[in-house]
Design a protein around this motif. Structure first.
Motif, PDB file in Angstrom:
ATOM      1  N   ALA A   5       0.848  -1.204   0.000  1.00 54.72           N
ATOM      2  CA  ALA A   5       0.000   0.000   0.000  1.00 54.72           C
ATOM      3  C   ALA A   5       0.881   1.251   0.000  1.00 54.72           C
ATOM      4  N   PHE A   6       2.017   1.195   0.710  1.00 51.98           N
ATOM      5  CA  PHE A   6       2.911   2.354   0.745  1.00 51.98           C
ATOM      6  C   PHE A   6       3.544   2.576  -0.637  1.00 51.98           C
ATOM      7  N   ILE A   7       3.962   1.489  -1.283  1.00 47.16           N
ATOM      8  CA  ILE A   7       4.585   1.620  -2.618  1.00 47.16           C
ATOM      9  C   ILE A   7       3.561   2.228  -3.592  1.00 47.16           C
ATOM     10  N   HIS A   8       2.318   1.818  -3.462  1.00 43.54           N
ATOM     11  CA  HIS A   8       1.286   2.370  -4.355  1.00 43.54           C
ATOM     12  C   HIS A   8       0.987   3.837  -4.026  1.00 43.54           C
ATOM     13  N   ASP A   9       1.008   4.180  -2.722  1.00 42.71           N
ATOM     14  CA  ASP A   9       0.846   5.591  -2.345  1.00 42.71           C
ATOM     15  C   ASP A   9       1.981   6.440  -2.909  1.00 42.71           C
ATOM     16  N   LEU A  10       3.174   5.841  -2.878  1.00 45.71           N
ATOM     17  CA  LEU A  10       4.356   6.531  -3.431  1.00 45.71           C
ATOM     18  C   LEU A  10       4.096   6.881  -4.907  1.00 45.71           C
ATOM     19  N   MET A  11       3.568   5.906  -5.630  1.00 43.00           N
ATOM     20  CA  MET A  11       3.322   6.139  -7.057  1.00 43.00           C
ATOM     21  C   MET A  11       2.205   7.181  -7.243  1.00 43.00           C
ATOM     22  N   ARG A  12       1.181   7.124  -6.378  1.00 38.15           N
ATOM     23  CA  ARG A  12       0.081   8.114  -6.498  1.00 38.15           C
ATOM     24  C   ARG A  12       0.599   9.525  -6.189  1.00 38.15           C
ATOM     25  N   THR A  13       1.535   9.606  -5.202  1.00 40.86           N
ATOM     26  CA  THR A  13       2.114  10.928  -4.895  1.00 40.86           C
ATOM     27  C   THR A  13       2.925  11.424  -6.096  1.00 40.86           C
ATOM     28  N   TRP A  14       3.684  10.517  -6.708  1.00 41.42           N
ATOM     29  CA  TRP A  14       4.509  10.849  -7.876  1.00 41.42           C
ATOM     30  C   TRP A  14       3.631  11.394  -9.010  1.00 41.42           C
TER      31      TRP A  14
ATOM     32  N   LEU B  70       0.984  13.060  -8.828  1.00 43.22           N
ATOM     33  CA  LEU B  70       0.522  14.446  -8.619  1.00 43.22           C
ATOM     34  C   LEU B  70       1.362  15.413  -9.465  1.00 43.22           C
ATOM     35  N   ASP B  71       2.675  15.118  -9.568  1.00 42.18           N
ATOM     36  CA  ASP B  71       3.556  15.977 -10.382  1.00 42.18           C
ATOM     37  C   ASP B  71       3.798  15.426 -11.784  1.00 42.18           C
ATOM     38  N   HIS B  72       3.366  14.204 -12.043  1.00 36.54           N
ATOM     39  CA  HIS B  72       3.580  13.578 -13.351  1.00 36.54           C
ATOM     40  C   HIS B  72       2.249  12.959 -13.794  1.00 36.54           C
ATOM     41  N   PRO B  73       1.304  13.796 -14.158  1.00 36.09           N
ATOM     42  CA  PRO B  73      -0.083  13.338 -14.330  1.00 36.09           C
ATOM     43  C   PRO B  73      -0.274  12.271 -15.413  1.00 36.09           C
ATOM     44  N   VAL B  74      -1.346  11.539 -15.227  1.00 33.61           N
ATOM     45  CA  VAL B  74      -1.713  10.450 -16.131  1.00 33.61           C
ATOM     46  C   VAL B  74      -2.985  10.852 -16.860  1.00 33.61           C
ATOM     47  N   ARG B  75      -3.087  10.533 -18.156  1.00 32.79           N
ATOM     48  CA  ARG B  75      -4.331  10.808 -18.920  1.00 32.79           C
ATOM     49  C   ARG B  75      -5.370   9.735 -18.576  1.00 32.79           C
ATOM     50  N   MET B  76      -6.289  10.038 -17.668  1.00 32.38           N
ATOM     51  CA  MET B  76      -7.258   9.051 -17.195  1.00 32.38           C
ATOM     52  C   MET B  76      -8.142   8.524 -18.338  1.00 32.38           C
ATOM     53  N   ASP B  77      -8.380   9.383 -19.352  1.00 38.51           N
ATOM     54  CA  ASP B  77      -9.238   8.937 -20.461  1.00 38.51           C
ATOM     55  C   ASP B  77      -8.600   7.800 -21.273  1.00 38.51           C
ATOM     56  N   LYS B  78      -7.262   7.628 -21.086  1.00 36.01           N
ATOM     57  CA  LYS B  78      -6.558   6.561 -21.826  1.00 36.01           C
ATOM     58  C   LYS B  78      -6.585   5.233 -21.074  1.00 36.01           C
ATOM     59  N   ILE B  79      -6.975   5.264 -19.805  1.00 39.03           N
ATOM     60  CA  ILE B  79      -6.892   4.051 -18.977  1.00 39.03           C
ATOM     61  C   ILE B  79      -8.101   3.160 -19.242  1.00 39.03           C
TER      62      ILE B  79
ATOM     63  N   LYS C   6      -7.740   5.394  -6.082  1.00 42.32           N
ATOM     64  CA  LYS C   6      -7.652   5.309  -4.614  1.00 42.32           C
ATOM     65  C   LYS C   6      -7.057   6.594  -4.055  1.00 42.32           C
ATOM     66  N   PRO C   7      -7.601   7.101  -2.942  1.00 39.50           N
ATOM     67  CA  PRO C   7      -6.995   8.296  -2.335  1.00 39.50           C
ATOM     68  C   PRO C   7      -5.623   7.945  -1.729  1.00 39.50           C
ATOM     69  N   ILE C   8      -4.754   8.957  -1.641  1.00 43.02           N
ATOM     70  CA  ILE C   8      -3.423   8.725  -1.068  1.00 43.02           C
ATOM     71  C   ILE C   8      -3.545   8.574   0.444  1.00 43.02           C
ATOM     72  N   GLY C   9      -3.068   7.465   0.976  1.00 46.57           N
ATOM     73  CA  GLY C   9      -3.077   7.236   2.432  1.00 46.57           C
ATOM     74  C   GLY C   9      -1.911   7.949   3.089  1.00 46.57           C
ATOM     75  N   THR C  10      -0.695   7.677   2.616  1.00 44.24           N
ATOM     76  CA  THR C  10       0.518   8.302   3.148  1.00 44.24           C
ATOM     77  C   THR C  10       1.228   9.008   2.004  1.00 44.24           C
ATOM     78  N   THR C  11       1.386  10.320   2.142  1.00 40.47           N
ATOM     79  CA  THR C  11       2.048  11.078   1.070  1.00 40.47           C
ATOM     80  C   THR C  11       3.544  10.789   1.109  1.00 40.47           C
ATOM     81  N   ALA C  12       4.120  10.456  -0.061  1.00 42.21           N
ATOM     82  CA  ALA C  12       5.549  10.131  -0.118  1.00 42.21           C
ATOM     83  C   ALA C  12       6.393  11.389  -0.227  1.00 42.21           C
TER      84      ALA C  12
END
Ligand SMILES: C[S@@+](CC[C@H](N)C(=O)[O-])C[C@H]1O[C@@H](n2cnc3c(N)ncnc32)[C@H](O)[C@@H]1O
Ligand SMILES: [Zn+2]
Length: 609
Positions: free
Chosen positions: A525-534, A536-545, A556-562
């Protein structure tokens, strides 16, 4: 082909430990070509009847270094015991303790098996009937522990010297004998090596090669102890089935110090015999080249029949391959009241190579189930949960602590991944304990650093050993690239990822098994939060997913900000080592190599098994 005179192979640098090998000038008979590897030279028939895979030089270099280190360590420990006994005898004598009692106490302190103790006592009073049966150091120790008449104590103690144990090695599947020849030439204190193969063509090649290297006599065909006055040479050739030979070494007095298994494909059929033919604290060296079975999800049924567990179909499949082989070694040894201690377990190119110590100790055998686990692995994001097969509960009763061995409550509450909603699959059971002994790995590394010129592949050895010595115990590893691919985002660098993990208060190391990988005790969960925090500055095109698992991970909301601030601890995780650690392609079409009879089908000499 006409006879050709060939330059001699390089000789080892003379050190106090390494004997200089001299080789007479050599002429190559017609129909053969010369192959030189380190101190050994072997003749290979042009028809390639006996198997040799030059790519395995790294495996052989590593094995020489590990066996030397294990043998030095074993003798250092024996010496310490010997010195302590000598000291206690001196003190005991000074205090005027009884002669008979002292000798009896000393003999009982040894951890030698009972039968050996009897032998030791006999050996001090009469010459052993067969000099091969009695371990040199033990005889020296025995001489030291038997009390001389009181007035002669001091002079005798001064003249006593510790005599290190010589070792016997059994290479069960020898092919050309190259490995056995190298062991005999490059490992000090080798009493003899038994080189075995089922194939007459291989044993014929071995005889030629053993003679060529001056380790004969070439007529020697027995693996047993020699009769007095008989010289069977330092490499003794045996033609027969590997298991038959190893089972014949099962009786305690016939056990060997080291068994080496280097087969085609899996070592599984040889493991039961191997774990029984090794002395206590002896070394078992195992290669398996069936990575398509061990490290893919394609043949789970085959993996189960060979190793008693199911592989993972993940990027960390190479570590789970090591853990599956360790599981087989552990459960096979346990059947005979023995347990294994992994010293070094490496995933290398197209195979795994493991070095484990084997010892008899029923109490340790009981703990084996607590070092064994099944894993519930997500087929989408590769997150996993560990479910140990057993646990130890301590019960205190007054001063006494009893250990109770219990099963574990089942871990997963659903069959879907809590991270991404993907399907969970079961892998294992497999070994969940440490896969290396860092102290041992550092000793091997030190040896290689001090003797680089003795190993053709020393650069890669140093790199692999450095990473292995620092590896965290925790299963498994991940690459930021793979995790980023599940999020469809730009990949953070290794340094960014490692810093964020360290800043989160978790441990981090590299893994020898995969380039660009990291190991950590941080939860998934922490590794995934790390990626979600990343992101924030390196956005993903959600329409492509498109896939559901990635959508779940991203939403998923960020639990622990990296925190990606560069962490000073990065320096310590061997980021700066630019040594060769991972696979280097040494020749075209390389791989496990083909059996001799399939050479015609694989002209390049390297085929997948
Ligand atoms: C991969 S090669 C060994 C390579 C060798 N250890 C080296 O380092 O060069 C495997 C060898 O095992 C032998 N072999 C296969 N099954 C065997 C068995 N049951 N008993 C003894 N030898 C066997 C084959 O004849 C072959 O020569
Ligand atoms: Zn998942």
């Amino acid at each position: 082909m006409a006879d050709t005179t060939t330059p001699m192979p390089p000789t080892l640098t003379a050190t106090s430990e390494t004997p200089v090998q001299t080789t007479p000038p050599l002429s190559i008979p017609p129909g053969f070509k010369l192959h030189v590897e380190n101190t050994a030279q072997i003749l290979l028939p042009d028809t390639a009847d006996a198997f040799l895979n030059p790519v395995q030089e790294f495996n052989r270099d590593l094995s020489v270094a590990c066996i030397r280190t294990w043998s030095d360590d074993m003798n250092a420990k024996r010496k310490a015991v010997w010195e302590a006994k000598l000291l206690s005898r001196k003190e005991g004598t000074a205090k005027g303790k009884g002669k008979t009692k002292r000798a009896a106490e000393d003999v009982d302190e040894t951890d030698e098996p009972e039968s050996k103790k009897v032998k030791i006592i006999e050996s001090s009073t009469s010459e052993p009937a067969n000099s091969m049966d009695v371990d040199d150091a033990t005889v020296a120790t025995t001489a030291a522990v038997l009390d001389p008449p009181p007035e002669k104590v001091e002079p005798i103690i001064k003249s006593e010297e510790f005599r290190p144990s010589k070792i016997t090695i059994l290479e069960a599947l020898s092919a050309t004998g190259l490995r056995s020849i190298r062991y005999a030439k490059e490992i000090p204190l080798v009493k003899y090596v038994i080189a075995n193969d089922l194939s007459p063509a291989a044993t014929a090649a071995m005889r030629r090669n053993v003679e060529l290297n001056g380790l004969g006599p070439s007529t020697a065909t027995t693996s047993g102890p020699s009769q007095p006055g008989e010289d069977l040479g330092k490499v003794r050739i045996n033609e027969g089935d590997a298991c038959d030979l190893m089972y014949s070494h099962r009786p305690e007095r016939l056990r060997v110090d080291v068994v080496d298994l280097d087969p085609y494909g899996t070592a599984a059929p040889f493991i039961d015999a191997a774990v029984q033919s090794i002395k206590d604290d002896g070394l078992l060296c195992v290669t398996c080249t069936d990575m398509t079975v061990l490290a893919s999800g394609n043949y789970p049924e085959k993996c189960f029949s060979n190793y008693g567990g199911i592989p993972t179909k993940t990027e960390y499949c190479h570590e789970s391959a090591l853990r599956l082989v360790l599981h087989t070694l552990s459960t096979s040894a346990a059947r005979y009241g023995r347990f294994i201690t992994p010293l070094l377990s490496l995933s290398i190119d197209f195979y795994v190579r493991l070095f484990v110590k084997v010892r008899t100790a029923p109490i340790e055998v009981k703990k084996a189930m607590t070092k064994t686990a099944v894993y519930h692995v997500c087929q989408s994001c590769q997150a996993f949960t560990e479910e140990p097969l057993g646990r130890i509960v301590e019960r205190t009763n007054g001063d006494k602590v009893n250990l109770l061995y219990k099963t574990t409550p089942s871990a997963p509450s659903s069959d879907t991944c809590v991270e991404c909603g993907g399907k969970l699959h079961v892998a294992g059971p497999m070994w969940s304990g440490p896969i290396h002994d860092p102290t041992f790995v550092k000793q091997v590394l030190e040896h290689v650093n001090e003797n680089s010129s003795n190993y053709g592949t020393h650069a890669r050895m140093k790199g692999m050993l450095t990473v292995a010595s620092e590896e965290l115990d925790t299963p498994f590893y991940f690459t930021p690239a793979k995790v980023a691919s599940h999020f469809h985002c730009e990949c953070p660098s290794l340094d960014d990822t490692a810093s964020a993990i360290l800043n989160g208060g978790y441990k981090i190391s590299r893994s020898h098994a995969c380039a660009g990988s990291l190991k950590s005790d941080a939860p998934q969960a922490f590794i995934h939060d790390l990626m979600r925090t990343w992101i924030l500055d390196h956005p993903v095109r959600m329409d492509k997913i498109k896939d559901e698992a990635s959508k779940t991970l991203l939403n998923k909301p960020i639990g622990t900000t990296a925190d990606f601030t560069r962490h000073p601890g990065l320096e310590a995780i061997s980021n700066k080592i630019k040594l060769v650690r991972y696979q280097v392609n040494p020749q075209p079409n390389w791989g496990p190599g083909a059996r001799p009879d399939s050479k015609k089908k694989n002209k390049g000499g390297a085929a997948a098994e």
